[in-house]
Design an enzyme around this catalytic site. Structure first.
Site, PDB file in Angstrom:
ATOM      1  N   THR A   1       0.916  -1.395  -0.226  1.00 48.35           N
ATOM      2  CA  THR A   1      -0.383   0.105  -0.192  1.00 48.35           C
ATOM      3  C   THR A   1       1.078   1.440   0.286  1.00 48.35           C
ATOM      4  OG1 THR A   1       0.123  -0.217   2.787  1.00 48.35           O
ATOM      5  CG2 THR A   1      -1.419  -1.239   1.172  1.00 48.35           C
TER       6      THR A   1
ATOM      7  N   GLU B   1      -5.376  -3.887  -1.352  1.00 44.25           N
ATOM      8  CA  GLU B   1      -5.664  -5.043  -0.042  1.00 44.25           C
ATOM      9  C   GLU B   1      -6.655  -5.972  -0.977  1.00 44.25           C
ATOM     10  OE1 GLU B   1      -5.244  -2.133   0.969  1.00 44.25           O
ATOM     11  OE2 GLU B   1      -4.186  -2.158   2.674  1.00 44.25           O
TER      12      GLU B   1
ATOM     13  N   LYS C   1     -15.929  16.502   9.634  1.00 48.58           N
ATOM     14  CA  LYS C   1     -17.162  16.043  10.158  1.00 48.58           C
ATOM     15  C   LYS C   1     -17.035  17.727  10.719  1.00 48.58           C
ATOM     16  CE  LYS C   1     -15.379  12.088  11.536  1.00 48.58           C
ATOM     17  NZ  LYS C   1     -13.796  12.749  11.262  1.00 48.58           N
TER      18      LYS C   1
ATOM     19  N   TRP D   1     -22.200  14.820   8.703  1.00 48.98           N
ATOM     20  CA  TRP D   1     -20.911  15.115   7.781  1.00 48.98           C
ATOM     21  C   TRP D   1     -21.212  15.398   6.744  1.00 48.98           C
ATOM     22  CZ3 TRP D   1     -19.692   9.111   7.802  1.00 48.98           C
ATOM     23  CH2 TRP D   1     -18.909   8.443   9.510  1.00 48.98           C
TER      24      TRP D   1
END
Ligand code: ADP
Length: 541
Positions: A182, A326, A435, A440
């Site tokens: 990654t 992944e 936030k 949100w």
């Protein structure tokens, strides 16, 4: 149990190329290379060259399970190594040259690679990091024999003496094959070790019509890097279908891609949005059209709707895909269904362009709330996206801990919705959600909308500390060359599309930094502008 009575042949990566070499022997493989004439060959020849490469690697004393690294672009030698190395039980670590040096060194040392194979223009990087590589015993330059002067051992000279056939061993299908890291946007990069089984199953799924839908009539030009999660499995899915491959090496600029499309009749390509922004810029500027190009898959970051619209009016269909290192990396691909088509062409396209993709067999998905309770697939409820399946990681390389929950689910770190037709829409990465006063704001939605404002090339949104609201969005705008875009223009455009409280507190007109995997580098934007709001606040209130 009554055992099944079918052949127990392990799934193996070399069998993919073996098949292509036998069923599509003369299908072409075209490749650019660093400072070399265009390579023109075919599957049969690539299979033979993979055999030579396998002999050569074995002659270096490498054993099953050993790791080797490449620092290489999208070219035919890298493609051959994708089969030769796993074919003899080695693990191929495809190092990412765009990582910062520290991370690059970390990945090669962590992989414990004994051999490093590099393209000739990677030598500068290698010379910079050579002293810090702890396990590399031999360096090989991926170049033709004529041009090896002053370089490390040349690949062509090394493989030339060896036979063009190899007695490929029968390996355990769960043996490691590719080690992909990654990009370490948080902490050190993490290694994901794909197995033969996971790569083959992922390849099958990718080739299906509900995903990439390849056929032997496709001419595929992979513009996602071979070093990034195996270019989304394209080498494998492509061989399974017998496509013609066109490899652009390291030349992803608009002019180079357009030249290859025109010369080789490319019908299909894929890559991160940045590459297609450059491509569309180029053909617009030069008054050209995409010619034979019919389909483009775009992923790695959200596809701005405007980009899909632009391609569509030029006769190219865009499919968005979502995935991560992944997940090998394919998770979902946005392809239509009869139920969606029934809603009419406009609604169908809108759905496809604004969703990351549709669930596919082999990749189970669910969304859950903060307490881990499953949320409905109604296209409204959004929660943490969890995945499970034979090409999803179980644990990171050299980690003792499973990366899964008790029921075998992997938390992707993304927040998404899933709708009644099985389409998934990413609303944000967990760490990027803004936030604001308990509500949100989706940074991805804001970016996509701003990218639709005429003159805007890339928009980036991050939340930063605000003394009253906890976090508020700020926006970076990078404009098309020669465009005059002002704060006022962007704001009046946004006003038409987003609620007032989503409006960014500040808009900066500056270049948007990108990560090694072509994503907006939000970490560095946050650092650069971390005080942008509270200082302003102090002064103005
Ligand atoms: P990294 O090493 O940066 O994690 P990956 O390629 O593995 O690199 O990144 C995977 C992440 O990229 C996903 O978890 C998701 O957040 C993002 N991503 C990938 N495809 C898309 C997409 N089509 N839309 C939005 N985000 C995407």
């Amino acid at each position: 149990m009554l055992p099944g009575l079918m052949q127990d042949r392990p799934l193996s990566i070399i069998d993919i190329l073996r098949f292509a070499a036998s069923a599509h022997a003369t299908q072409e493989i075209i490749s650019k290379n660093v400072d070399e004439p265009m390579w023109r060959s075919n599957y049969a020849a690539s299979f033979k060259r993979s055999a030579q490469a396998a002999h050569m690697l074995q002659s270096l004393g490498l054993k099953t399970g050993d790791r080797i690294s490449t620092l290489a672009w999208n070219n035919h030698r890298h493609f051959e190594l994708f089969f030769a190395a796993p074919g003899i039980g080695l693990v191929l670590h495809t190092a990412n040259p765009r990582l910062p040096d520290d991370h690059l060194v970390y990945t090669i040392n962590h992989a414990g690679s004994r051999v490093l194979l590099l393209d000739r223009n990677m030598i500068e990087i290698y010379n910079r990091i050579a002293d810090r590589l702890e396990t590399v015993e031999k360096v090989i330059t991926l170049t033709d024999t004529a041009r090896t002067e002053g370089l490390y051992d040349g690949y062509e000279a090394l493989i030339a003496p060896f036979p063009e056939a190899f007695d490929w061993p029968m390996l355990d299908e769960n043996a490691g094959a590719f080690l992909c890291y990654t990009s370490g946007t948080t902490g050190d990069p993490k290694g994901v070790l794909y197995s033969h089984r996971s790569v083959v199953l992922h390849g099958f799924a990718a080739a299906l019509d509900g995903a990439l839908g390849f056929s032997a009539f496709d001419v595929v030009m992979p513009c996602q890097s071979l070093y990034h999660a195996t270019a989304w499995g394209l080498p494998f899915a492509g061989c399974m279908a017998g496509v013609k491959f066109v490899f652009p090496c390291d030349k992803f600029d608009g002019a180079s891609l357009q030249e290859l499309i025109a010369a080789e009749g490319v019908t299909f390509s894929g890559g991160v949005p940045t590459i297609w922004t450059m491509y569309l810029d180029y053909i617009e500027r030069t008054g050209q059209n995409p010619g034979s190009l019919k389909r483009v898959i775009i992923g790695g970051s959200a596809v701005p709707r405007e980009m899909a619209v632009d391609f569509d009016r030029r006769g190219v269909s865009v499919q968005q895909i979502w995935g991560m290192t992944e997940t090998s990396p394919l998770g979902v691909v946005a392809t239509s269904t009869p139920a969606l088509a029934e809603r009419g062409r406009e609604a169908e396209l809108d759905h496809i362009w604004t969703r990351q993709g549709r669930m596919m067999f082999g990749m189970e998905m669910k969304i859950v709330d903060d307490d881990g309770n499953p949320l409905p697939h109604d296209g409204e409820a959004s929660g943490a996206l969890l995945v499970r399946g034979p090409w999803v990681l179980e644990r990171y390389y050299r980690s003792d801990e499973s990366a899964l929950d008790a029921d075998g689910w992997f938390d992707t770190g993304d927040i998404s919705t899933i709708d009644e037709l099985g389409f998934m829409r990413i609303t944000d990465r967990k760490k990027d959600v803004i936030k604001s006063g308990g509500e949100w704001i989706s940074s991805i939605d804001l970016e996509n909308i701003a990218a639709g404002c005429p003159g805007v090339r890339i928009a980036a949104v991050v939340g930063i500390f605000h003394p009253k609201w906890e976090e508020r969005p700020i926006m970076l705008i990078e404009c098309h060359a020669g465009s005059e875009v002002s704060d006022e223009i962007v704001r009046s455009y946004l006003e038409q599309h987003v609620p007032k409280w989503w409006m960014p507190d500040r808009i900066f007109f500056e270049d948007v930094p990108m990560t090694a995997t072509g994503k907006i580098d939000k970490k560095s934007i946050r650092v650069r502008h971390k005080d942008a709001l509270w200082k302003k606040e102090d002064v103005s209130q």
